[in-house]
Design an enzyme around this catalytic site. Structure first.
Site, PDB file in Angstrom:
ATOM      1  N   HIS A   5     -37.163 -29.248  24.799  1.00 21.81           N
ATOM      2  CA  HIS A   5     -37.179 -29.252  26.267  1.00 21.81           C
ATOM      3  C   HIS A   5     -36.247 -30.276  26.901  1.00 21.81           C
ATOM      4  CE1 HIS A   5     -41.166 -28.044  24.660  1.00 21.81           C
ATOM      5  NE2 HIS A   5     -40.888 -26.980  25.377  1.00 21.81           N
ATOM      6  N   GLY A  21     -41.721 -35.068  40.630  1.00 23.46           N
ATOM      7  CA  GLY A  21     -42.038 -33.738  40.122  1.00 23.46           C
ATOM      8  C   GLY A  21     -40.850 -32.792  40.219  1.00 23.46           C
ATOM      9  N   ARG A  44     -34.040 -25.855  31.439  1.00 27.00           N
ATOM     10  CA  ARG A  44     -34.917 -25.227  32.447  1.00 27.00           C
ATOM     11  C   ARG A  44     -34.716 -25.782  33.854  1.00 27.00           C
ATOM     12  NH1 ARG A  44     -40.033 -22.712  30.433  1.00 27.00           N
ATOM     13  NH2 ARG A  44     -39.681 -22.474  28.212  1.00 27.00           N
ATOM     14  N   ARG A  94     -44.349 -42.280  37.430  1.00 23.44           N
ATOM     15  CA  ARG A  94     -44.349 -41.070  38.256  1.00 23.44           C
ATOM     16  C   ARG A  94     -44.248 -41.474  39.719  1.00 23.44           C
ATOM     17  NH1 ARG A  94     -45.947 -36.337  40.368  1.00 23.44           N
ATOM     18  NH2 ARG A  94     -47.913 -36.254  41.485  1.00 23.44           N
ATOM     19  N   GLU A 193     -53.901 -35.027  42.879  1.00 22.61           N
ATOM     20  CA  GLU A 193     -52.573 -34.542  42.476  1.00 22.61           C
ATOM     21  C   GLU A 193     -52.744 -33.848  41.124  1.00 22.61           C
ATOM     22  OE1 GLU A 193     -50.536 -36.996  39.864  1.00 22.61           O
ATOM     23  OE2 GLU A 193     -52.683 -36.682  39.510  1.00 22.61           O
ATOM     24  N   MET A 194     -51.683 -33.588  40.407  1.00 22.01           N
ATOM     25  CA  MET A 194     -51.813 -32.683  39.264  1.00 22.01           C
ATOM     26  C   MET A 194     -51.191 -33.188  37.953  1.00 22.01           C
ATOM     27  SD  MET A 194     -51.280 -29.092  41.305  1.00 22.01           S
ATOM     28  CE  MET A 194     -52.063 -28.155  40.004  1.00 22.01           C
ATOM     29  N   SER A 217     -48.998 -36.769  51.102  1.00 23.01           N
ATOM     30  CA  SER A 217     -48.158 -35.817  51.843  1.00 23.01           C
ATOM     31  C   SER A 217     -48.982 -34.873  52.705  1.00 23.01           C
ATOM     32  CB  SER A 217     -47.327 -35.000  50.856  1.00 23.01           C
ATOM     33  OG  SER A 217     -48.191 -34.286  49.979  1.00 23.01           O
ATOM     34  N   ASP A 218     -50.277 -34.762  52.412  1.00 21.70           N
ATOM     35  CA  ASP A 218     -51.168 -33.891  53.184  1.00 21.70           C
ATOM     36  C   ASP A 218     -52.586 -34.413  52.967  1.00 21.70           C
ATOM     37  OD1 ASP A 218     -50.175 -32.326  50.536  1.00 21.70           O
ATOM     38  OD2 ASP A 218     -52.336 -32.157  50.761  1.00 21.70           O
TER      39      ASP A 218
HETATM   40  N1  HPA Z   1     -53.549 -30.942  45.744  1.00 18.98           N
HETATM   41  C1  HPA Z   1     -52.991 -31.128  44.570  1.00 18.98           C
HETATM   42  N2  HPA Z   1     -51.822 -31.723  44.403  1.00 18.98           N
HETATM   43  C2  HPA Z   1     -51.191 -32.144  45.505  1.00 18.98           C
HETATM   44  C3  HPA Z   1     -51.722 -31.973  46.767  1.00 18.98           C
HETATM   45  C4  HPA Z   1     -52.971 -31.343  46.891  1.00 18.98           C
HETATM   46  O1  HPA Z   1     -53.491 -31.163  47.987  1.00 18.98           O
HETATM   47  N3  HPA Z   1     -50.849 -32.500  47.652  1.00 18.98           N
HETATM   48  C5  HPA Z   1     -49.805 -32.982  46.940  1.00 18.98           C
HETATM   49  N4  HPA Z   1     -50.006 -32.769  45.641  1.00 18.98           N
END
Ligand code: HPA
Length: 249
Positions: A5, A21, A44, A94, A193-194, A217-218
């Site tokens: 990768h 990301g 990729r 990160r 987040e993820m 961000s939200d």
């Molecule tokens: N959920 C998951 N990951 C994220 C979110 C969220 O609302 N906002 C930015 N990354």
């Protein structure tokens, strides 16, 4: 030797890697943060760059890499594993975004992820019979926190407000487990987040260092308006300053 990768050669990565990301974000960061940036991998479209820190100061000229992680625990887990295993990377920071959970945390604030809860089976499989405690590297977290406090004391813009604590790393972006958000809020989880729980677990596996510095961000529990493009950039620059402090701690 290149990995499945990552097409870089041994020695192509600096000891510290910043990881947004988004590959386009990695490219823009490389253009603004690095001198003599060169593309070291593009498999990729996951772009990775190595150069020298452009910013004036005690670490100017030091080698630094910037590479995208993609989205989710599986993606960052692959890149972090290969960077630690094959490229002798020592630190991964990160620099990402998160959705706010705690009502005290506002859109535009920064979050230093001291630990990351997760329901993902990826970490459950690591320690049979034990829930994995995904934790940040203390040296890097302390350096980021020290700079955050100094910026707050200097009265920098409100985007400089910084929280340090637990986040949750979820596999689903769109699917919500009923009752989970309320429980996370009750347990003072800062944001969702993820990627972080995977990054911290891989760092633990290799005995290396990892940290996530997130921009909110939200928001999931506050009616905060969406950030404008300008706000997004200002907040991101704020998170980047903390990430650089960690990279060279
Ligand atoms: N959920 C998951 N990951 C994220 C979110 C969220 O609302 N906002 C930015 N990354």
């Amino acid at each position: 030797m290149p990995t499945p990768h990552i097409s870089a050669q041994p020695g192509d990565f600096a000891p510290a890697v910043l990881m947004p990301g988004d590959p386009k974000r990695a490219q823009r960061m490389a253009e603004t943060v690095l001198d003599q940036a060169r593309l070291v991998t593009d498999v990729r479209g996951t772009l990775g760059f190595t150069g020298r820190l452009a910013q004036a100061g005690p670490h100017q000229g030091q080698p630094l890499s910037i590479m995208a992680s993609g989205m989710g625990m599986a993606s960052i887990g692959i890149y972090a594993t290969e960077l630690f295993r094959f490229y002798d990377v020592e630190r991964i920071i990160r620099v990402g975004t998160a959705g706010g959970i705690s009502p005290q945390v506002e859109v535009g604030h920064r979050v230093i992820a001291v630990g990351a809860h997760s329901a993902s089976s990826m970490n459950e499989l690591r320690l049979p019979g034990v829930h994995f405690a995904a934790s940040a590297d203390l040296t890097m977290a302390a350096a980021a926190w020290a700079l955050a406090r100094a910026e707050e004391a200097a009265g920098a813009e409100p985007e400089a407000v910084t929280w340090a604590g637990a986040v949750v790393t979820n596999d689903h972006f769109y699917f919500a487990v009923p009752g989970q958000l309320e429980a996370l809020e009750r347990h003072h989880v800062l944001a969702v987040e993820m990627e972080t729980a995977s990054l911290y677990a891989v760092a633990a596996e290799f005995g290396r260092a990892a940290l996530s510095v997130l921009t909110v961000s939200d928001h999931l529990t506050r009616p905060d308006p969406q950030m404008s493009a300008d706000q997004r950039e200002t907040s991101f620059q704020g998170a980047l300053r903390l990430a650089l402090a960690a990279a060279f701690a």
